[in-house]
Design a protein around this motif. Structure first.
Motif, PDB file in Angstrom:
ATOM      1  N   VAL A  51       0.856  -1.187   0.000  1.00 27.86           N
ATOM      2  CA  VAL A  51       0.000   0.000   0.000  1.00 27.86           C
ATOM      3  C   VAL A  51       0.891   1.235   0.000  1.00 27.86           C
ATOM      4  N   GLU A  52       0.295   2.392  -0.220  1.00 28.20           N
ATOM      5  CA  GLU A  52       1.047   3.630  -0.450  1.00 28.20           C
ATOM      6  C   GLU A  52       1.715   4.199   0.793  1.00 28.20           C
ATOM      7  N   TYR A  53       1.172   3.948   1.967  1.00 26.01           N
ATOM      8  CA  TYR A  53       1.719   4.475   3.218  1.00 26.01           C
ATOM      9  C   TYR A  53       1.756   3.361   4.254  1.00 26.01           C
ATOM     10  N   GLU A  54       2.192   3.712   5.470  1.00 26.52           N
ATOM     11  CA  GLU A  54       2.147   2.756   6.562  1.00 26.52           C
ATOM     12  C   GLU A  54       0.711   2.280   6.751  1.00 26.52           C
ATOM     13  N   ALA A  55       0.530   0.992   6.936  1.00 24.95           N
ATOM     14  CA  ALA A  55      -0.807   0.428   7.152  1.00 24.95           C
ATOM     15  C   ALA A  55      -1.046   0.364   8.666  1.00 24.95           C
ATOM     16  N   TRP A  56      -1.886   1.259   9.151  1.00 27.31           N
ATOM     17  CA  TRP A  56      -2.103   1.386  10.592  1.00 27.31           C
ATOM     18  C   TRP A  56      -3.268   0.561  11.108  1.00 27.31           C
ATOM     19  N   SER A  57      -4.106   0.047  10.219  1.00 28.31           N
ATOM     20  CA  SER A  57      -5.263  -0.704  10.706  1.00 28.31           C
ATOM     21  C   SER A  57      -5.658  -1.780   9.714  1.00 28.31           C
ATOM     22  N   THR A  75       2.995  13.635   7.084  1.00 32.23           N
ATOM     23  CA  THR A  75       3.495  14.809   6.359  1.00 32.23           C
ATOM     24  C   THR A  75       3.792  14.427   4.924  1.00 32.23           C
ATOM     25  N   PRO A  76       2.961  14.828   3.968  1.00 34.08           N
ATOM     26  CA  PRO A  76       1.710  15.563   4.149  1.00 34.08           C
ATOM     27  C   PRO A  76       0.627  14.642   4.699  1.00 34.08           C
ATOM     28  N   SER A  77      -0.353  15.243   5.336  1.00 30.80           N
ATOM     29  CA  SER A  77      -1.457  14.485   5.928  1.00 30.80           C
ATOM     30  C   SER A  77      -2.255  13.787   4.836  1.00 30.80           C
ATOM     31  N   ASP A  78      -2.279  12.445   4.887  1.00 27.24           N
ATOM     32  CA  ASP A  78      -2.989  11.687   3.859  1.00 27.24           C
ATOM     33  C   ASP A  78      -3.244  10.266   4.353  1.00 27.24           C
ATOM     34  N   GLY A  79      -4.135   9.592   3.692  1.00 32.57           N
ATOM     35  CA  GLY A  79      -4.433   8.202   3.997  1.00 32.57           C
ATOM     36  C   GLY A  79      -5.478   7.666   3.047  1.00 32.57           C
ATOM     37  N   LYS A  80      -5.562   6.333   2.989  1.00 28.41           N
ATOM     38  CA  LYS A  80      -6.533   5.662   2.134  1.00 28.41           C
ATOM     39  C   LYS A  80      -7.188   4.523   2.895  1.00 28.41           C
ATOM     40  N   VAL A  81      -8.356   4.147   2.400  1.00 29.16           N
ATOM     41  CA  VAL A  81      -9.036   2.935   2.846  1.00 29.16           C
ATOM     42  C   VAL A  81      -8.983   1.951   1.693  1.00 29.16           C
ATOM     43  N   HIS A  82      -8.581   0.719   1.996  1.00 29.06           N
ATOM     44  CA  HIS A  82      -8.551  -0.365   1.009  1.00 29.06           C
ATOM     45  C   HIS A  82      -9.487  -1.472   1.469  1.00 29.06           C
ATOM     46  N   ILE A  83     -10.238  -2.021   0.528  1.00 31.09           N
ATOM     47  CA  ILE A  83     -11.019  -3.232   0.790  1.00 31.09           C
ATOM     48  C   ILE A  83     -10.569  -4.267  -0.228  1.00 31.09           C
ATOM     49  N   ILE A  84     -10.195  -5.436   0.294  1.00 33.79           N
ATOM     50  CA  ILE A  84      -9.599  -6.493  -0.519  1.00 33.79           C
ATOM     51  C   ILE A  84     -10.384  -7.780  -0.302  1.00 33.79           C
ATOM     52  N   ARG A  85     -10.681  -8.471  -1.379  1.00 36.95           N
ATOM     53  CA  ARG A  85     -11.330  -9.782  -1.251  1.00 36.95           C
ATOM     54  C   ARG A  85     -10.334 -10.796  -0.686  1.00 36.95           C
ATOM     55  N   ARG A  86     -10.854 -11.852  -0.142  1.00 38.70           N
ATOM     56  CA  ARG A  86     -10.007 -12.928   0.363  1.00 38.70           C
ATOM     57  C   ARG A  86      -9.063 -13.442  -0.722  1.00 38.70           C
ATOM     58  N   LEU A  92     -11.628  -1.734  -3.455  1.00 40.13           N
ATOM     59  CA  LEU A  92     -11.770  -0.312  -3.141  1.00 40.13           C
ATOM     60  C   LEU A  92     -10.427   0.229  -2.683  1.00 40.13           C
ATOM     61  N   SER A  93     -10.043   1.361  -3.232  1.00 44.36           N
ATOM     62  CA  SER A  93      -8.924   2.160  -2.737  1.00 44.36           C
ATOM     63  C   SER A  93      -9.424   3.600  -2.757  1.00 44.36           C
ATOM     64  N   LYS A  94      -9.781   4.104  -1.587  1.00 47.26           N
ATOM     65  CA  LYS A  94     -10.435   5.406  -1.493  1.00 47.26           C
ATOM     66  C   LYS A  94      -9.556   6.396  -0.733  1.00 47.26           C
ATOM     67  N   ASP A  95      -9.202   7.513  -1.406  1.00 45.35           N
ATOM     68  CA  ASP A  95      -8.465   8.579  -0.743  1.00 45.35           C
ATOM     69  C   ASP A  95      -9.332   9.191   0.350  1.00 45.35           C
ATOM     70  N   ILE A  96      -8.743   9.382   1.524  1.00 45.32           N
ATOM     71  CA  ILE A  96      -9.457   9.971   2.652  1.00 45.32           C
ATOM     72  C   ILE A  96      -8.934  11.377   2.947  1.00 45.32           C
ATOM     73  N   GLY A  97      -7.673  11.661   2.604  1.00 40.10           N
ATOM     74  CA  GLY A  97      -7.112  12.986   2.810  1.00 40.10           C
ATOM     75  C   GLY A  97      -6.575  13.226   4.211  1.00 40.10           C
ATOM     76  N   VAL A 114     -14.801   3.943   9.555  1.00 42.89           N
ATOM     77  CA  VAL A 114     -13.416   4.399   9.478  1.00 42.89           C
ATOM     78  C   VAL A 114     -13.227   5.577  10.426  1.00 42.89           C
ATOM     79  N   THR A 115     -12.083   5.607  11.144  1.00 42.37           N
ATOM     80  CA  THR A 115     -11.741   6.772  11.962  1.00 42.37           C
ATOM     81  C   THR A 115     -10.481   7.423  11.397  1.00 42.37           C
ATOM     82  N   THR A 116     -10.402   8.763  11.552  1.00 43.17           N
ATOM     83  CA  THR A 116      -9.275   9.504  10.985  1.00 43.17           C
ATOM     84  C   THR A 116      -8.630  10.437  12.007  1.00 43.17           C
TER      85      THR A 116
END
Length: 194
Positions: A51-57, A75-86, A92-97, A114-116
């Motif tokens: 994934v693009e950044y550290e996976a925190w959850s 820095t810069p503040s960013d994150g994504k949500v990924h949903i992956i099938r088994r 889903l790869s959704k930018d959260i910002g 999701v919490t941010t």
């Protein structure tokens, strides 16, 4: 001790969160090394997703069909949500910002909560095979961290870092607040009825 280690797997970086199906037939792990892993109960690696950044959850749907992961960059503040099938297919790869601190499926895999870092509680709802962002609620002042849903109870509970615990219905419509002024990161729920 009556406890023994069953297996190990070196992912090369610190693991931030681990989740499993209720039977532990599948186990997911999210890492600082920008990867999400899915294992069988035996320890056999099924897949690794970069994934693009550290996976925190990470969270696994109770039936093991879906795995969610939230990523975080400060820095810069960013994150994504990924949903992956088994199977490993990314659906889903959704930018959260903002950094995503936690993800949680409901017990029927119909919702993902999701919490941010920037105080948002976001509800994704499943329509057919797609997850659509349905609602965003802004609460607290210093980041929303842990989130849990209580299976069969129509509850979503979120930990706001230095503000308290917020208890919502499953549509994020109504809430109660329990004020706690200490730092809150993770939360866990126990159903006393079972």
């Amino acid at each position: 001790s009556s406890y023994t280690q069953k297996w190990t797997y070196n992912v090369g970086n610190p693991i931030i969160k681990v989740d499993s199906t209720p039977s532990c037939s599948l186990i997911s792990a999210s890492t600082v090394g920008c990867s999400v892993y899915l294992f069988r109960k035996s320890g056999k690696l099924l897949w690794e997703k970069e994934v693009e950044y550290e996976a925190w959850s990470t969270d696994i749907a109770d039936d093991g069909s879906l795995i969610a992961a939230g990523t975080a960059n400060k820095t810069p503040s960013d994150g994504k949500v990924h949903i992956i099938r088994r199977s490993g297919e990314n659906i889903l790869s959704k930018d959260i910002g903002a950094p995503v601190w936690d993800v949680e499926f409901d017990d029927r895999n119909r919702r993902l909560i999701v919490t941010t870092w920037d105080n948002r509680l976001i509800l994704f709802s499943r329509e057919d095979e797609e997850f659509i962002k349905k609602k965003t609620v802004n609460i607290g002042n210093h980041g929303l961290y842990g989130v849990e849903s209580l299976n069969g109870q129509n509850l979503v509970v979120a930990a706001s870092y230095d503000d308290g615990i917020y208890i919502f219905d499953s549509e994020l419509q109504n809430y109660e607040k329990v004020s706690i002024n200490d730092g809150l990161y993770n939360i866990s729920l126990i159903n006393e009825d079972t």
